[in-house]
Design a protein around this motif. Sequence first.
Motif, PDB file in Angstrom:
ATOM      1  N   GLU A   1      12.242   2.277   8.040  1.00 42.07           N
ATOM      2  CA  GLU A   1      11.949   0.870   7.762  1.00 42.07           C
ATOM      3  C   GLU A   1      10.486   0.652   7.403  1.00 42.07           C
ATOM      4  O   GLU A   1      10.165  -0.231   6.600  1.00 42.07           O
ATOM      5  N   ASP A   2       9.591   1.440   7.988  1.00 38.01           N
ATOM      6  CA  ASP A   2       8.171   1.293   7.662  1.00 38.01           C
ATOM      7  C   ASP A   2       7.910   1.619   6.186  1.00 38.01           C
ATOM      8  O   ASP A   2       7.194   0.891   5.498  1.00 38.01           O
ATOM      9  N   LEU A   3       8.494   2.723   5.712  1.00 37.91           N
ATOM     10  CA  LEU A   3       8.294   3.097   4.308  1.00 37.91           C
ATOM     11  C   LEU A   3       8.942   2.081   3.380  1.00 37.91           C
ATOM     12  O   LEU A   3       8.385   1.731   2.329  1.00 37.91           O
ATOM     13  N   ARG A   4      10.106   1.575   3.768  1.00 35.56           N
ATOM     14  CA  ARG A   4      10.772   0.563   2.941  1.00 35.56           C
ATOM     15  C   ARG A   4       9.933  -0.711   2.858  1.00 35.56           C
ATOM     16  O   ARG A   4       9.848  -1.339   1.798  1.00 35.56           O
ATOM     17  N   ARG A   5       9.301  -1.093   3.957  1.00 34.39           N
ATOM     18  CA  ARG A   5       8.446  -2.274   3.937  1.00 34.39           C
ATOM     19  C   ARG A   5       7.228  -2.048   3.041  1.00 34.39           C
ATOM     20  O   ARG A   5       6.840  -2.931   2.270  1.00 34.39           O
ATOM     21  N   VAL A   6       6.639  -0.863   3.123  1.00 36.04           N
ATOM     22  CA  VAL A   6       5.484  -0.528   2.284  1.00 36.04           C
ATOM     23  C   VAL A   6       5.845  -0.629   0.806  1.00 36.04           C
ATOM     24  O   VAL A   6       5.119  -1.240   0.008  1.00 36.04           O
ATOM     25  N   PHE A   7       6.975  -0.036   0.420  1.00 40.15           N
ATOM     26  CA  PHE A   7       7.363  -0.067  -0.984  1.00 40.15           C
ATOM     27  C   PHE A   7       7.774  -1.464  -1.431  1.00 40.15           C
ATOM     28  O   PHE A   7       7.560  -1.843  -2.592  1.00 40.15           O
ATOM     29  N   LEU A   8       8.358  -2.255  -0.531  1.00 38.69           N
ATOM     30  CA  LEU A   8       8.709  -3.633  -0.888  1.00 38.69           C
ATOM     31  C   LEU A   8       7.438  -4.438  -1.178  1.00 38.69           C
ATOM     32  O   LEU A   8       7.375  -5.182  -2.166  1.00 38.69           O
ATOM     33  N   ILE A   9       6.422  -4.282  -0.336  1.00 37.22           N
ATOM     34  CA  ILE A   9       5.154  -4.982  -0.563  1.00 37.22           C
ATOM     35  C   ILE A   9       4.528  -4.532  -1.884  1.00 37.22           C
ATOM     36  O   ILE A   9       4.029  -5.342  -2.669  1.00 37.22           O
ATOM     37  N   ALA A  10       4.567  -3.223  -2.151  1.00 44.36           N
ATOM     38  CA  ALA A  10       4.005  -2.703  -3.401  1.00 44.36           C
ATOM     39  C   ALA A  10       4.770  -3.235  -4.606  1.00 44.36           C
ATOM     40  O   ALA A  10       4.168  -3.612  -5.621  1.00 44.36           O
ATOM     41  N   VAL A  11       6.099  -3.280  -4.522  1.00 41.99           N
ATOM     42  CA  VAL A  11       6.917  -3.779  -5.635  1.00 41.99           C
ATOM     43  C   VAL A  11       6.661  -5.266  -5.877  1.00 41.99           C
ATOM     44  O   VAL A  11       6.501  -5.700  -7.025  1.00 41.99           O
ATOM     45  N   GLU A  12       6.621  -6.051  -4.804  1.00 47.02           N
ATOM     46  CA  GLU A  12       6.357  -7.485  -4.953  1.00 47.02           C
ATOM     47  C   GLU A  12       4.977  -7.720  -5.576  1.00 47.02           C
ATOM     48  O   GLU A  12       4.816  -8.586  -6.445  1.00 47.02           O
ATOM     49  N   THR A  13       3.994  -6.953  -5.139  1.00 41.87           N
ATOM     50  CA  THR A  13       2.636  -7.097  -5.668  1.00 41.87           C
ATOM     51  C   THR A  13       2.588  -6.722  -7.148  1.00 41.87           C
ATOM     52  O   THR A  13       2.029  -7.456  -7.982  1.00 41.87           O
TER      53      THR A  13
END
Length: 204
Positions: A156-168
Amino acid sequence: MKTVPHPESLRRAPVQRRSAERLTRILDACADLLDEVGYDDLSTRAVAQRAGVPIGSVYRFFGNKRQMADALAQRNLERYTARVAERLKEAGDGGWRVAMDAVLDEYLAMKRTAPGFSLVDFGNQIPVGTRGEPNHRVADRLTDLLSGYLDREPDEDLRRVFLIAVETADTLVHLAFRVAPEGDERIIEEARELLRAYLARVLD
């Protein structure tokens, strides 16, 4: 590259090769017409005429133009993921910075060259669509793809990191293309540096 949308985005999934080729023609015509007339003036009849198929063939797969645009968005995601995977395969073991460049560069390439992409991309631009949902799908796909390349657990930590990167990246790339038709390079480079700074804190 002949990718077919997942069955859930279709009324009926193609079974035979001929049917799959007809679906490809329909989605290609939809993409071309989106660039020419926009979403509001898109019609299933115009798509059928451009694709050279009976209108019934369009309705075999799609109930309306929204479903057709959804399927095009899904195909875009399949093609994008395949392009990133191929790029990473060619790059070898280059670490997360190489992976990030592949992810951003292939998105920019599709933004500039893929028919219909500027209006639909992965679903974010479809009218009355929920903006956040497509980015979650993109982030999940990238997590599954990149976790093995980076030798990281797809938790879940990696998924959150990539979600933030994708949104940005999504927000800044759209800004770049509002400022300039081919994407303002200065904004794109600022986005790249911002993503590198964020991901370095998390992935180094």
